[in-house]
Design a protein around this motif. Structure first.
Motif, PDB file in Angstrom:
ATOM      1  N   GLU A  89      25.274  27.638  65.383  1.00  0.00           N
ATOM      2  CA  GLU A  89      26.267  26.583  65.149  1.00  0.00           C
ATOM      3  C   GLU A  89      25.967  25.835  63.845  1.00  0.00           C
ATOM      4  N   MET A  90      24.691  25.521  63.648  1.00  0.00           N
ATOM      5  CA  MET A  90      24.339  24.790  62.424  1.00  0.00           C
ATOM      6  C   MET A  90      24.663  25.608  61.181  1.00  0.00           C
ATOM      7  N   ALA A  91      24.380  26.920  61.247  1.00  0.00           N
ATOM      8  CA  ALA A  91      24.657  27.780  60.092  1.00  0.00           C
ATOM      9  C   ALA A  91      26.156  27.770  59.789  1.00  0.00           C
ATOM     10  N   ILE A  92      26.953  27.863  60.849  1.00  0.00           N
ATOM     11  CA  ILE A  92      28.411  27.877  60.655  1.00  0.00           C
ATOM     12  C   ILE A  92      28.881  26.553  60.066  1.00  0.00           C
ATOM     13  N   ILE A  93      28.400  25.444  60.670  1.00  0.00           N
ATOM     14  CA  ILE A  93      28.842  24.121  60.211  1.00  0.00           C
ATOM     15  C   ILE A  93      28.430  23.901  58.757  1.00  0.00           C
ATOM     16  N   ALA A  94      27.178  24.256  58.452  1.00  0.00           N
ATOM     17  CA  ALA A  94      26.688  24.053  57.087  1.00  0.00           C
ATOM     18  C   ALA A  94      27.538  24.841  56.095  1.00  0.00           C
ATOM     19  N   THR A  95      27.896  26.067  56.485  1.00  0.00           N
ATOM     20  CA  THR A  95      28.728  26.889  55.600  1.00  0.00           C
ATOM     21  C   THR A  95      30.059  26.201  55.308  1.00  0.00           C
ATOM     22  N   MET A  96      30.704  25.723  56.370  1.00  0.00           N
ATOM     23  CA  MET A  96      32.015  25.067  56.188  1.00  0.00           C
ATOM     24  C   MET A  96      31.884  23.838  55.295  1.00  0.00           C
ATOM     25  N   VAL A  97      30.817  23.063  55.521  1.00  0.00           N
ATOM     26  CA  VAL A  97      30.645  21.830  54.751  1.00  0.00           C
ATOM     27  C   VAL A  97      30.441  22.148  53.273  1.00  0.00           C
ATOM     28  N   ILE A  98      29.645  23.189  52.995  1.00  0.00           N
ATOM     29  CA  ILE A  98      29.407  23.538  51.588  1.00  0.00           C
ATOM     30  C   ILE A  98      30.706  24.014  50.934  1.00  0.00           C
ATOM     31  N   LEU A  99      31.527  24.742  51.710  1.00  0.00           N
ATOM     32  CA  LEU A  99      32.825  25.160  51.168  1.00  0.00           C
ATOM     33  C   LEU A  99      33.626  23.941  50.719  1.00  0.00           C
ATOM     34  N   VAL A 100      33.699  22.937  51.592  1.00  0.00           N
ATOM     35  CA  VAL A 100      34.478  21.737  51.261  1.00  0.00           C
ATOM     36  C   VAL A 100      33.861  20.998  50.079  1.00  0.00           C
ATOM     37  N   ASP A 101      32.542  20.854  50.129  1.00  0.00           N
ATOM     38  CA  ASP A 101      31.852  20.100  49.084  1.00  0.00           C
ATOM     39  C   ASP A 101      32.104  20.717  47.713  1.00  0.00           C
ATOM     40  N   ARG A 102      31.974  22.036  47.642  1.00  0.00           N
ATOM     41  CA  ARG A 102      32.171  22.704  46.354  1.00  0.00           C
ATOM     42  C   ARG A 102      33.634  22.669  45.935  1.00  0.00           C
ATOM     43  N   PHE A 103      34.517  22.722  46.911  1.00  0.00           N
ATOM     44  CA  PHE A 103      35.943  22.615  46.590  1.00  0.00           C
ATOM     45  C   PHE A 103      36.219  21.274  45.895  1.00  0.00           C
ATOM     46  N   LEU A 104      35.686  20.202  46.471  1.00  0.00           N
ATOM     47  CA  LEU A 104      35.916  18.882  45.876  1.00  0.00           C
ATOM     48  C   LEU A 104      35.293  18.803  44.493  1.00  0.00           C
ATOM     49  N   ARG A 105      34.066  19.342  44.361  1.00  0.00           N
ATOM     50  CA  ARG A 105      33.396  19.258  43.060  1.00  0.00           C
ATOM     51  C   ARG A 105      34.112  20.075  42.007  1.00  0.00           C
ATOM     52  N   ALA A 106      34.781  21.151  42.434  1.00  0.00           N
ATOM     53  CA  ALA A 106      35.474  21.989  41.464  1.00  0.00           C
ATOM     54  C   ALA A 106      36.830  21.406  41.085  1.00  0.00           C
ATOM     55  N   PHE A 107      37.549  20.844  42.065  1.00  0.00           N
ATOM     56  CA  PHE A 107      38.937  20.459  41.783  1.00  0.00           C
ATOM     57  C   PHE A 107      39.205  18.971  41.857  1.00  0.00           C
ATOM     58  N   TYR A 108      38.319  18.210  42.498  1.00  0.00           N
ATOM     59  CA  TYR A 108      38.510  16.751  42.579  1.00  0.00           C
ATOM     60  C   TYR A 108      37.198  16.065  42.238  1.00  0.00           C
ATOM     61  N   TRP A 109      36.772  16.256  41.008  1.00  0.00           N
ATOM     62  CA  TRP A 109      35.446  15.815  40.580  1.00  0.00           C
ATOM     63  C   TRP A 109      35.241  14.307  40.795  1.00  0.00           C
ATOM     64  N   ASP A 110      36.230  13.512  40.403  1.00  0.00           N
ATOM     65  CA  ASP A 110      36.067  12.059  40.525  1.00  0.00           C
ATOM     66  C   ASP A 110      35.920  11.642  41.976  1.00  0.00           C
TER      67      ASP A 110
END
Lengths: 220, 208
Positions: A89-110
């Motif tokens: 479960e932790m591996a799955i959750i961590a994966t999803m969170v990193i997806l979101v985090d990188r999405f924001l850093r790539a497209f919504y930097w501010d």
């Protein structure tokens, strides 16, 4: 917005969700609201709610992570060995969170910079692991997604209300635009600072419990 | 069905591999955008310390464009100096990067010097992971503003800027430290001075 999604998820899909769609959705938003009733996810609810826009983005991020991790955990529930289920479960959750985090850093930097570490910290948000353990492990994938969206909306609603009241009272603004002119409203900076978060959330939870009545709130 | 140890191991491996695959592909896809954003952040800070005007709503690529047009960079003594193209090199304030490890993670920023190569025009820190509210205050304007007009050498021309913790800053090469952030301030002082020493010893002495 909430009423819409409640009706949407249940209209004619009784068979697919086993008739539990509505109850599951409303439980997350109202009856068992993860923040107001279960007191989970308080850390980020306090930390990122200085502005309404931050609260909303954080809410959307959590809705995505919850729905996606609930879906994955539920899909794998039959084949996951019980002994290692938490790690999985932790591996799955961590994966999803990193997806979101990188999405924001790539497209919504501010926005990513304003939310600081709190998007990455969704990994440790008790709501996510809590729903995976308490719901997704025992229920079918679609219903688990509904549960994830419901709880995510419940969390997002609390954050939105806290964020709205803090930005309005603390800065006299909404979405960074002045709505309470300084001539007749003097912004109370306390609301933007950390204590304001505790105050706003405290009042909100009190109101919540009041609205649900003394019995539901565990009173005599 | 009873699931044995080997099943658990293989299963864990498979889930791990799957997660890694998803993350790697997403990482590849987003990497370019994130790099551009980081680069733009850096460029924004360079133009800020040099007080070069730019549209604050500009996106990453636009910013890099503006930067190309307005800022010149030259290498001196192994340091990269940035200055405004609108001014003659000898009249232009110059910005130089400093970096090092803070208490929790890397700290990176820019130091801008007036054309006399001794007076600090501004400093800015664009990357830090120090304790919010304590060391993290190095990113605050209140802390950074005190560097303006300070000197990078003491009265006798020796290089070194002091971040003073145990008394008030008095001399022209001193600024006040942040209470509760001694470790961060010490490290910051060290990394700024590393750059300052090179500037004083190798650049300003050459008369540029």
């Amino acid at each position: 917005m909430m009423a819409d999604s409640t009706t949407m998820c249940c209209g004619g899909t009784k068979g697919l969700l086993g008739g539990r769609g509505k109850e599951t959705m409303s439980g997350g938003i109202w009856g068992e609201n993860p923040v107001a009733i279960q007191m989970l996810g308080i850390c980020s609810a306090l930390a990122v709610t200085g502005r309404l826009s931050n609260s909303l983005v954080m809410g959307v991020a959590l809705i995505f992570v919850l729905a996606a991790s609930n879906l994955a955990v539920s899909l794998l529930r039959e084949i996951t060995p019980g002994r290692i289920r938490l790690i999985v479960e932790m591996a799955i959750i961590a994966t999803m969170v990193i997806l979101v985090d990188r999405f924001l850093r790539a497209f919504y930097w501010d926005m990513s910079a304003r939310l600081g570490p709190y998007v990455a910290l969704i990994i440790t948000n008790c709501i996510v692991l809590g729903r995976a353990e308490a719901f997704a492990l025992q229920n079918k994938p679609l219903l688990a997604v509904v549960d994830g969206i419901g709880n995510g909306l419940g969390y997002a609603a609390v954050l939105a209300i806290v964020g709205l009241s803090r930005e309005l009272l603390g800065a006299g603004e909404l979405f960074g635009r002045v709505v309470l002119p300084q001539q007749w409203y003097r912004p109370n900076q306390l609301m933007i600072l950390a204590p304001g978060a505790f105050l706003a959330l405290g009042f909100l939870i009190a109101a919540y419990n009041f609205a649900r009545g003394p019995e539901a709130a565990g009173g005599e | 069905m009873k699931k044995g140890n080997s099943y658990s191991l293989i299963y864990a491996g498979a889930v791990g591999l799957l997660c890694a695959l998803v993350l790697t592909s997403w990482g590849r896809f987003t990497d370019g955008y994130i790099r551009a954003n980081e680069e733009a952040e850096k460029v924004r800070h360079i133009m800020d310390v040099l007080s070069i005007e730019f549209d604050s709503d500009a996106g990453a690529e636009e910013l890099l464009d503006i930067f190309q047009k307005k800022v010149r960079s030259e290498e001196l003594a192994g340091l990269e100096f940035y200055s405004s193209k609108d001014l003659a090199p000898e009249d232009a304030p110059a910005a130089v990067q400093f970096s090092g490890s803070g208490l929790w993670g890397p700290i990176e920023g820019f130091l801008a010097l007036e054309p006399d190569w001794d007076t600090i025009r501004a400093i800015t820190i664009y990357r830090q992971e120090e304790t919010p509210g304590l060391g993290g205050e190095i990113a605050s304007e209140r802390f950074q503003d005190q560097f303006r007009g300070r000197s990078i050498t003491d009265g006798e021309g020796r290089p070194g800027l002091r971040i003073i913790g145990d008394r008030d800053a008095e001399e022209s090469h001193e600024v006040d430290a942040i209470t509760g952030a001694t470790m961060t301030c010490n490290r910051l002082e060290e990394m700024i001075n590393k750059t300052i020493r090179r500037i004083v010893e190798e650049v300003s002495n050459d008369g540029r």
